[in-house]
Design an enzyme around this catalytic site. Structure first.
Site, short mmCIF file in Angstrom:
data_model
loop_
_atom_site.label_atom_id
_atom_site.label_comp_id
_atom_site.label_asym_id
_atom_site.label_seq_id
_atom_site.Cartn_x
_atom_site.Cartn_y
_atom_site.Cartn_z
N SER A 589 0.84 -1.19 0.00
CA SER A 589 0.00 0.00 0.00
C SER A 589 0.88 1.25 0.00
CB SER A 589 -0.97 -0.04 1.19
OG SER A 589 -2.02 0.87 1.01
N ASP A 675 -9.60 -3.66 -5.83
CA ASP A 675 -9.13 -2.80 -4.74
C ASP A 675 -9.68 -1.39 -4.95
OD1 ASP A 675 -7.71 -1.38 -2.83
OD2 ASP A 675 -5.84 -2.44 -3.20
N HIS A 710 -8.62 -4.69 -1.20
CA HIS A 710 -7.34 -4.12 -0.76
C HIS A 710 -6.57 -5.08 0.14
CE1 HIS A 710 -4.54 -0.84 -0.18
NE2 HIS A 710 -4.63 -0.93 1.13
#
Length: 752
Positions: A589, A675, A710
């Site tokens: 991320s 995501d 995600h």
């Protein structure tokens, strides 16, 4: 193009090494502050395009062909994770009102089963708050199943629960389910007396649900088009959802909205904020028509949390007080006690009583109350700890000293895992790098027992002959280029020799004031058992050393995050443990942005880089206010739309725009098609441009999960396989595929 990318990959898969998929170039110009950037791959953003989907499938086919030789290693790591995980595991029951709630996981099943059993009230508080013993496969008399995730998930591509709530009387159970991986949930309500679902169904809600104390209403949040929670709504059971009332709507696109009930359940507490300031609004349940009252206006630019409660004075009278955890003249935050009447005055004229004073060495993370005690979460010397003090005398000369439960390890994490307002105990979670997660109940201090008492309720079992004595964790320090000392946690198997031959892995995150705290990970053992020295770099931008540590790694100081990570890598290379040419980097991320940045800055220092759901096209994303959550990112990175200096600074580090002609190491970008936080298009563009520019011969791969969000896919076995893929890629790239002598799963040690 005569062939689709998919056909190209398929037609060449008969050859030993297929060529990577080549996306067509379609120049798209972006101009800001007099600077024009030409993006050849922006067309990959069109998720509905068959050509885009075909290209992504071709990327997967290429990745599968190039990593096929890693499959036995992946399978071995998967079996190690599975072999160490007790699959019929149970949570420690948690008491809420008249019931104990817990979950069971069953071998061979992907999802947990939520259960409950009635609590007793014998008049002995500690006994009444001692959880019942739950055993695998043994039903407790009177046990009820609230939700079986395996039944709910059947036939669905994805399954995740985004919130549950139970009425105080225990009759109604609300649960929110996501079946797509896009973090939009459908709320349903079950009558636990009959097992029937109520007709009330609410679509497209966000995390967090709560019943009103009387059980007639349910509160929930809704996100706007950019995925920002912006409304708190109230649904009256039995009425049309179209009639649901908006309790509050937050229109500022840079502010996030959430809610909870106060600990004593007299108030609905709305939290509105960004990382720099906030606002709390309160709704009294005994005066629902009284409307919302604001504690401290956002215009005062204070970052705070507020907890209203009834405070008993020396005269035995209970009066309303508000506990404020805040950063007013306190960069690391402090705790104050305030009479609600003060908030009608201008801030400069209000009288606040200090309860926990500010310290440059201690970060106050949060504070809450039970009926008898103040509970404070702090961070000191990078370690998260819990302190409690009696409410009696709070804020006066007779305030008692804080009591901290004592643990015997140097590097650990202790946090409040839940507390009930009336309970004589608080639930604590505890873990360290090599101590599996433990659940304690801490009996709150009394005059008879002034130190309180720690009661171990459970340590998560680890199978396969796991012995914590086989591993060691030490705290080391790297020195950054500006002289700053950066804490490292260095993990290794005890049989690794300090002869500069081992392989190493550096992991980091360094954003949003999130701390990479000590925690046990079964999957990580598979790397340590192959002789990899695992370094967690607690770099600036995280919260490990207080608020300054965060502020020195954000906005126009963001590059400190990247150079700190490189300093950690240099420490490892010179530590005597590893061979400098056997170091990999891992991050996800915002840590994926970190991976892209360090690959550009120092590609020669890494044999491999794994970037999970990587935020590698950060400038482009934040320049588009229409994209999910963009406006919320301005407080972290700055606003490049309005500020030319921020634009120039971000452009100088954002990974996609700084790829250069150098020999890049092996790179794997791991992402998910659905995501909503870091869109798949970022790594898709990044790998194309890396392949265009690299002067080296190492493969650059993208692995895309077509069903996950995600956090990846949803079932536990699928998640284990994803982790095994990442770790297999790293171990293979470092030539660390064999287990150390005596390491790995032990046969005949409780392995069924």
């Amino acid at each position: 193009m005569s062939h689709t990318p998919l056909q190209q990959a398929e037609s060449s898969s008969a050859v030993t090494t297929p060529g990577p998929p080549v996306a067509k170039r379609v120049p798209t110009e972006r101009t800001h502050h007099g600077d024009t950037f030409v993006d050849q791959y922006e067309w990959l953003r069109d998720k509905e395009s068959e050509e885009v989907v075909a290209h992504l499938k071709a990327e997967n086919a290429y990745q599968e062909a190039l990593t096929a030789h890693q499959e036995p290693l992946r399978e071995a790591i998967f079996q190690e994770i599975k072999g160490r995980t007790k699959e019929t595991d149970l949570s420690v029951p948690n008491r809420k009102d008249g019931w104990w709630y817990f979950s069971r996981s069953v071998e061979g099943k992907e999802y947990g089963i939520q259960c409950r059993v009635r609590a007793r009230n014998t008049g002995n508080p500690v006994a009444d708050w001692t959880p019942p013993a739950v055993e695998a496969g043994v039903e407790i008399p009177g046990e009820e199943v609230l939700l079986d995730g395996n039944v709910e998930a059947e036939g669905k591509p994805f399954f995740s629960v985004g919130g549950t709530a139970v009425t105080i009387d225990g009759n109604l159970y609300a649960y929110a389910v996501d079946n797509a991986g896009d973090e939009r949930f459908t709320l349903r309500i079950k009558d636990l007396r009959t097992g029937e679902l109520l007709p009330d169904v609410i679509e497209n809600i966000f995390y967090g649900v709560s019943f009103s104390p009387d059980g007639t209403r349910i509160f929930y949040t809704v996100v706007d088009d950019s995925w920002r929670p912006y409304q708190v709504k109230s649904h009256v059971l039995g009425t049309p959802v179209t009639d649901d009332e908006v309790i509050y709507q937050e229109d500022d696109v840079a502010m996030w909205l959430g809610f909870e009930l106060s600990a004593d359940r007299r108030y609905l507490v709305l939290g509105i904020g960004c990382s720099e300031y906030s606002e709390t609004r309160l709704l009294r349940f005994d005066d629902p028509d009284g409307g919302l009252s604001t504690v401290i206006s956002r215009n005062d630019r204070v970052l705070y949390e507020a907890e209203p409660f009834l405070f008993e004075g020396p005269d035995g009278q209970k009066t309303d007080r508000i506990l404020i955890t805040h950063n007013r003249n306190a960069v690391n935050s402090m705790v104050s006690l305030v009479d609600p009447a003060e908030f009608s005055k201008p801030l400069s004229e209000q009288h606040w009583t200090t309860v926990v004073e500010h310290s440059d060495d201690v970060r106050v993370n949060g504070a809450g109350v039970t009926a008898t005690h103040l509970v404070v979460s702090i961070r000191k010397d990078t370690i998260e700890r819990v302190q409690v003090m009696s409410l009696s005398g709070l804020g006066t000369a007779s305030q008692q000293a804080p009591v901290e439960p004592a643990f015997d390890e140097e590097l650990y994490t202790a946090g409040v895992g839940g507390s009930d307002y009336e309970a004589p105990v608080i639930r604590l979670g505890y873990t360290s790098y090599f101590t599996p997660s433990r659940v304690y109940d801490f009996v709150l201090p009394t005059p008879e027992q002034p130190a309180g008492e720690l009661l171990l309720r459970k340590e998560s079992p680890v199978l396969g002959g796991y012995d914590s004595a086989d591993y060691v964790a030490t705290r080391e320090w790297a020195v950054a280029s500006d002289g700053t000392r950066v804490p490292l946690s260095v993990l290794r198997h005890t049989s690794v020799s300090r002869d500069s031959t081992a392989a190493g892995l550096v992991y980091g995150y360094g954003s949003y004031e999130l701390s990479m705290d000590p925690g046990f990970g079964i999957a990580r053992l598979s790397l340590l058992d192959r002789g990899i020295v695992f370094v967690i770099a607690h770099i600036r931008g995280g919260g490990e050393l207080g608020r300054h540590w965060y502020e020195d790694g954000k906005k126009l100081s963001k590059k400190n995050t990247f150079t700190d990570f490189i300093a950690a890598t240099d420490w490892l290379a010179q530590s005597g443990w590893v061979a400098p040419d056997r170091i990999a980097a891992l991050g996800g991320s915002a840590g994926g942005l970190l991976m892209g940045a360090v690959a550009n800055l120092a590609p020669e220092k890494y044999a491999a880089v794994v970037a999970q759901v990587p935020f590698v096209d950060a400038l482009n994303t934040i320049l588009d206010p229409e994209l999910p959550l963009s406006a919320l990112e301005w407080e972290e990175w700055g606003n490049p739309i309005t500020d030319p200096e921020v634009y120039r600074y971000m452009k100088s580090y954002t990974p996609y725009e700084n790829i250069r002609e150098v020999a890049y190491p092996k790179i794997a970008a791991v992402t998910s098609f659905n995501d909503t936080r870091v869109l798949y298009v970022e790594p898709a563009k990044w790998v194309q441009e890396l392949r265009n520019k690299t002067t080296g011969s190492e493969p650059i791969l993208m692995k895309i999960e077509m069903d996950g969000g995600h956090g990846g896919a949803s079932g536990r076995y699928v998640q284990w396989r994803e982790r095994a893929w990442d770790y297999g890629f790293i171990a293979d790239s470092l030539g660390a595929t064999e287990l150390l002598p005596g390491a790995g799963l032990k046969q005949g040690s409780g392995l069924e």
